[in-house]
Each structure stands twice: as C-alpha cells, then as structure tokens.
Design an enzyme around this catalytic site. Sequence first.
Site, PDB file in Angstrom:
ATOM      1  N   HIS A   1       2.209  -0.160  -0.543  1.00  0.00           N
ATOM      2  CA  HIS A   1       3.494  -0.268   0.175  1.00  0.00           C
ATOM      3  C   HIS A   1       4.296  -1.443  -0.362  1.00  0.00           C
ATOM      4  O   HIS A   1       4.355  -2.483   0.285  1.00  0.00           O
ATOM      5  CB  HIS A   1       3.238  -0.461   1.668  1.00  0.00           C
ATOM      6  CG  HIS A   1       4.412  -0.178   2.531  1.00  0.00           C
ATOM      7  ND1 HIS A   1       5.347  -1.115   2.877  1.00  0.00           N
ATOM      8  CD2 HIS A   1       4.813   0.962   3.124  1.00  0.00           C
ATOM      9  CE1 HIS A   1       6.258  -0.586   3.664  1.00  0.00           C
ATOM     10  NE2 HIS A   1       5.950   0.679   3.833  1.00  0.00           N
ATOM     11  N   PHE A   2       4.907  -1.411  -1.345  1.00  0.00           N
ATOM     12  CA  PHE A   2       4.966  -0.449  -2.441  1.00  0.00           C
ATOM     13  C   PHE A   2       4.491  -1.173  -3.684  1.00  0.00           C
ATOM     14  O   PHE A   2       4.830  -2.336  -3.836  1.00  0.00           O
ATOM     15  CB  PHE A   2       6.391   0.055  -2.626  1.00  0.00           C
ATOM     16  CG  PHE A   2       6.963   0.673  -1.369  1.00  0.00           C
ATOM     17  CD1 PHE A   2       6.663   1.989  -1.039  1.00  0.00           C
ATOM     18  CD2 PHE A   2       7.765  -0.056  -0.513  1.00  0.00           C
ATOM     19  CE1 PHE A   2       7.193   2.569   0.104  1.00  0.00           C
ATOM     20  CE2 PHE A   2       8.289   0.514   0.643  1.00  0.00           C
ATOM     21  CZ  PHE A   2       8.009   1.823   0.963  1.00  0.00           C
TER      22      PHE A   2
END
Length: 140
Positions: free
Chosen positions: A47-48
Amino acid sequence: MIDIQGIKEALPHRYPMLLVDRVLEVSEDTIVAIKNVTINEPFFNGHFPQYPVMPGVLIMEALAQTAGVLELSKPENKGKLVFYAGMDKVKFKKQVVPGDQLVMTATFVKRRGTIAVVEAKAEVDGKLAASGTLTFAIGN
C-alpha cells in the site's frame, strides 16, 4: 506518560497490529499518544510499493487503540477488551507516509454502561490527517 511496556499491559495487540508507540498525556477523559510511522511497517509492502501511504483504516485503528489504552488502564477495566461498535464522520485530510509521526488525541464524550463514544483526531506536523467519532463496547 506511558511507555511501550505500559501500552502492552493495557492493550492485547502485538506486532504487526500494535499501532501506539508512546502516550504523552493522560487525563480522566483525554489521551494523547504517538505512532512513529516507518518504512518498515508491513502494510507498506502493498500500500503502495511505489508510493507508500498508511491506509486510512489503520489510522483509525491507531486512534481506537489510543482510546483503548485510556479505557483499559482503568482498574475497573483491567483484563477487559475494547471492541469497535461504530465509526461516524470519519474524514481523511492528509496522507500519512514513512517518516511521519502521528500525534493522536482521543476524548471520551459519552459513556453509558459498557458503551463509550470518543472524538478522535490524528495530526502530522500540527496538520489534521484524520478525524472521526468512534463508538466502543467494553467487554470481557
């Protein structure tokens, strides 16, 4: 002030879900705590990967844990658990990224039996990152 050992005495959470590093201030109904956000957090793997951002739901979890430290540190709640019963008016205003320090404030505004309502906010560098009203049930 409550250090990590005191936090671990109050909360059942452990790595990777323990999201409170230190408590700075405690009063009868308000607590202020911090979470140091590092690139080593497991959630940043997905993420991410190219642009790591702390998931908003984990910011709210950190706020819930902050409130939990206050409630579960009280002698009458020793050994109990705090469960989410609801979230209202949640807003995310600023991305939280590695290197940030979340300053989390939770204030209990209503208690009725085993239910408690908390106004909570998380700030980074004095700017609001997230806020909301959290409802908890206290149980065994």
